[in-house]
Enzyme design. Sequence first.
Site, PDB file in Angstrom:
ATOM      1  N   LYS A  52     104.726   3.788  27.012  1.00 53.94           N
ATOM      2  CA  LYS A  52     103.390   4.154  26.526  1.00 53.94           C
ATOM      3  C   LYS A  52     103.126   5.642  26.752  1.00 53.94           C
ATOM      4  CE  LYS A  52     101.875  -0.524  26.780  1.00 53.94           C
ATOM      5  NZ  LYS A  52     101.539  -1.671  27.599  1.00 53.94           N
ATOM      6  N   GLN A  96      97.939  -2.523  32.576  1.00 57.06           N
ATOM      7  CA  GLN A  96      99.174  -3.247  32.270  1.00 57.06           C
ATOM      8  C   GLN A  96      99.133  -4.649  32.887  1.00 57.06           C
ATOM      9  OE1 GLN A  96     101.789  -2.050  30.283  1.00 57.06           O
ATOM     10  NE2 GLN A  96     102.465  -4.167  30.465  1.00 57.06           N
ATOM     11  N   ASP A 119      93.434  -2.355  24.233  1.00 56.09           N
ATOM     12  CA  ASP A 119      94.250  -3.561  24.079  1.00 56.09           C
ATOM     13  C   ASP A 119      93.531  -4.584  23.188  1.00 56.09           C
ATOM     14  OD1 ASP A 119      96.793  -3.644  25.159  1.00 56.09           O
ATOM     15  OD2 ASP A 119      96.106  -4.072  27.205  1.00 56.09           O
TER      16      ASP A 119
END
Length: 286
Positions: A52, A96, A119
């Site tokens: 990322k 995460q 997300d």
Amino acid sequence: MATIIDGKALAAKIRLQAKERAERLRAQGVEPGLAVVLVGDDPASKTYVRAKHRDCEECGIVSFDYALPAETTEDELLGLIQRLNGDAAVAGILVQMPLPAHIDAERVIQAIDPEKDVDGFHPMNLGKLVRGLPGLRPCTPAGIMRMLEEYGIDPHGKRAVMVGRSSIVGKPMSLMLLAADATITIAHSSTAELASACRDADILVVATGQARMVRRDWVKPGAVVVDVGMDRDENGKLCGDVAYDEVEPLAEAITPVPGGVGPMTRAMLMENVMYAAERQVAARRA
Ligand code: NAP
């Protein structure tokens, strides 16, 4: 012979578009930023986080790295999220997953400002998806919709079968296919006659985490097959939820593993950061 849907090439195009959007914001004096929060030292999570940061660098997005020890408490993590919510330099916040067992992931997701929830997991954003309102969408299903679009596969009027009902893939994917006028069946581990249900599909999307579960006789000739799985076969080699070698010869189009859904998920995160950054700039100027 199926059309092989090249997620890697399409992802590169999406990153380039994100980069152009980042340059336009920078020209207005705004640096788009993504905060990536990792708790603990799970090796797979560390690899995803590194990827990322690399994607951000390529797209001209500033990335802020928060690597926290495994013993971090839920309150400490919630405190960090509160700070990031209030930080104008941070357009997007990504925590995460999975988090260590002593932290309630649901509380953490809900603590993220929905405008920074890149997300797309916050109930507010999932609610917007249900209602058909614009908002941040989960990256994996959004990436799949983009692949279908790019390859001229219109779900309108088609029978779609989604195998898997997770909140990050199966459920939002079903809603996106429904919004695109597919007739959708959602299958899961309690579905009776699963192979027969899959054979009905014009568009078959599989996200179960079961290596090579979908075999040749599960697929209607001419179907479009999207394989979300990232599994290991008996030799430890990366594979999908679909037995690719068996299914590819009869499918109209198919996504490979690797090189299909995975790169698109990563690229859509960059697109979500840009979407969030642009909305926040517009809101500040309104
Ligand atoms: P998950 O939360 O474990 O959900 C799996 C779903 O599959 C559940 O709904 C489960 O049913 C269903 N399922 C499991 N075994 C089944 C079976 N034998 N028959 C029918 N349904 C079955 O997984 P996920 O997070 O959605 O991920 C699924 C897969 O996609 C994993 O391999 C993951 O690594 C991969 N993934 C890839 C990407 C990417 O970017 N490529 C992104 C996300 C996930 P129940 O609900 O009944 O238990």
